[in-house]
Design an enzyme around this catalytic site. Structure first.
Site, short mmCIF file in Angstrom:
data_model
loop_
_atom_site.label_atom_id
_atom_site.label_comp_id
_atom_site.label_asym_id
_atom_site.label_seq_id
_atom_site.Cartn_x
_atom_site.Cartn_y
_atom_site.Cartn_z
N SER A 3 -1.38 27.40 59.82
CA SER A 3 -0.08 27.42 60.47
C SER A 3 -0.25 27.68 61.96
O SER A 3 -1.10 28.47 62.37
CB SER A 3 0.76 28.51 59.80
N LYS A 4 0.57 27.02 62.75
CA LYS A 4 0.54 27.24 64.19
C LYS A 4 0.91 28.68 64.50
O LYS A 4 0.40 29.27 65.44
CB LYS A 4 1.55 26.31 64.89
#
Ligand code: GLU
Length: 498
Positions: free
Chosen positions: A246-247
């Site tokens: 995930s960013k």
């Protein structure tokens, strides 16, 4: 080869970047299409108007292009299709497969709280499912707002997943979910079914976090009497700590990998290995080979871990196999951007750049390493690695350098074989091993203690530059206390770029 045409799609939401998970799913879809001579299309799921901005969509296209994921038709924008869902919703209502739900937000919230308190399932109570016609008419007359819910039949639902096999769920676990909001907009599950149907999608290949949606979508297909596509739910990519990439957790997107010197072909190969394997132990699998061998049957069920070391190892392999002139063309603008040189200088000295590329190739895991490791080929104003200087730049080292300079000055043809012979000659005369001479010379000409073959470096930079740099090193040693300069305090100021 399939007998009917294959049409697959990737359906990203506009986020402003291409997430590695979406990219990997796009790679699977693309390979499946190319393997089967089918079509790969893009659908932008931008029903959230706020998100439907070009700056949130363009980077996705750019990263897909960079990865070589070409699509076969103009992308479809869900935001432009909002009206197309209405007739299907009407049809579901008319056929008794869906019903109007007049429950207010407050009522639903209250029911939810009660269910939570009673530890009962949090499903909709189906309160409006059996409203008599006259009551419906009355509420419509009063213009009471309503959502539309799908009426899930009794029994159980099964579908055949190309990755997971047949999956079955009791229908009691599937609630009468909303397909159309009170404002008339279709929800994700409704829009996806209609889009996939109208786009002629034959295989829906997407992340396994969509399996529960698939059950809902199967009910919509059935209620509308539409052909159901094949589904393949592919595993999700995990970080080494087992969380989903995930960013938000600091994981990189596709463009960031590009900026960090990862080649698109290496990233493509790597992404393909996240959840798929050729069922042998090969890992270096270029795109053309993957197109030939990619089968959905070989997608794994287990969620793979993103191993950046493996990506770097593959990247190095792709760098090694890339022709020097292609690398030179990629590295040239990077060297200019780093301020090492200019475009014009490089244009007239392309052979020099090719030599540098050839020398450094085996030592670069990222394209950016060519910049980090090459600055002394363009400048002589580097400092010396303090540790190496402490070890090599002493009285003995100084004497070796003086003797070498004398010998090199006599050379007309400054080629690597000749340089090597000359250095061996000096070593023999001094009665020392050649390594004793190689180390201080390397440090003198590059400022660092490791790098490509020394004789290659000397030939590349040439006789004049070699002599100039060795003289400079001798002066440096002398300035540090002459013959027995044991410490090089100021060497700590060395240029970090070197
Ligand atoms: N927009 C959805 C996602 O990014 C697509 C799901 C699908 O492929 O149906 O997860």
């Amino acid at each position: 080869m399939m007998t009917h045409e294959v049409r697959v799609r990737i359906a990203p939401s506009p986020t402003g970047y291409l997430h590695v998970g979406t990219a990997r799913t796009a790679v699977f879809n693309w390979l499946f299409a190319r393997h089967n001579d089918g079509q790969f299309v893009v659908r932008i799921e931008d029903t959230d108007i706020e998100r439907s901005k070009p700056e949130l969509i363009e980077p996705i296209f750019a990263a897909m292009k960079w990865l070589g994921l070409d699509w076969d038709e103009e992308p479809i924008y869900q935001s432009k299709r909002m009206d197309r869902y209405k007739p299907y919703i009407e049809k579901l209502l008319a056929g008794g497969h869906a019903y109007r739900c007049f429950c207010t937000r407050e009522e639903l919230e209250e029911a939810r709280k009660k269910a939570m308190a009673e530890k009962a399932p949090l499903q909709y109570s189906k309160k409006c499912r059996h409203l008599p016609d006259d009551q419906i008419a009355e509420r419509l007359e009063k213009k009471m707002p309503f959502a539309v819910r799908l009426a899930i039949p009794e029994g159980e639902t099964s579908y055949g997943d190309l990755v997971f096999g047949t999956i079955t769920k009791q229908n009691t676990e599937i609630e009468d979910f909303v397909i159309c909001r009170a404002d008339g907009s279709a929800v994700y599950n409704m829009a996806v079914v209609i889009d996939d149907h109208e786009m002629g999608i034959t295989h829906v290949i997407r992340g396994n976090d969509h399996i529960s949606n698939t059950f809902k979508q199967v009910h919509i297909y059935r209620a509308l009497g539409l052909d159901i596509p094949e589904f393949a739910h592919v595993p999700l990519i995990l970080r080494p700590d087992k969380k989903k990439v995930s960013k938000r957790l600091g994981d990189k997107d596709v463009a960031e990998y590009g900026g960090e010197g990862i080649l698109p072909e290496a990233l493509f190969n790597f992404l393909c290995l996240l959840g798929w394997s050729p069922k042998d132990d090969r890992e270096y699998l270029p795109r053309d080979e993957l197109v030939k061998i990619f089968l959905l049957e070989n997608v794994n069920k287990a969620n793979p871990i993103f191993n950046e070391e493996k990506l770097l190892a593959l990247n190095q392999e792709y760098i090694m196999k890339k022709p020097d002139h292609e690398i030179a063309a990629m590295v040239a603008p990077m060297l200019v951007a780093a301020g090492y040189t200019t475009k014009y200088w490089l244009e007239t000295r392309w052979d020099y750049l090719m030599k540098i590329v050839n020398m450094l190739k085996v030592r670069c895991r990222r394209m950016t390493d060519f910049v980090a490791k090459s600055d002394y080929f363009f400048h002589s104003d580097f400092g010396y690695d303090p540790k190496a200087a402490d070890k090599r730049f002493n009285g003995e080292g100084r004497q070796f350098l003086i003797d070498l300079v004398k010998r090199f000055e006599q050379m007309d043809d400054f080629k690597k074989e000749g340089i090597e012979g000359a250095l061996d000659e000096v070593a023999e005369k001094l009665g020392v091993k050649r390594g004793k001479l190689i180390h201080p010379v390397r440090l003198a000409v590059s400022g660092v203690s490791e790098g490509p073959g020394l004789f290659d470096i000397l030939e590349a930079i040439g006789k004049d530059e070699t002599l100039k740099r060795i003289h400079k090193a001798i002066e440096f040693i002398e300035s540090k206390g002459g013959q027995d300069a044991g410490e090089n305090k100021e060497a700590g100021e060395r240029n970090k770029r070197a």
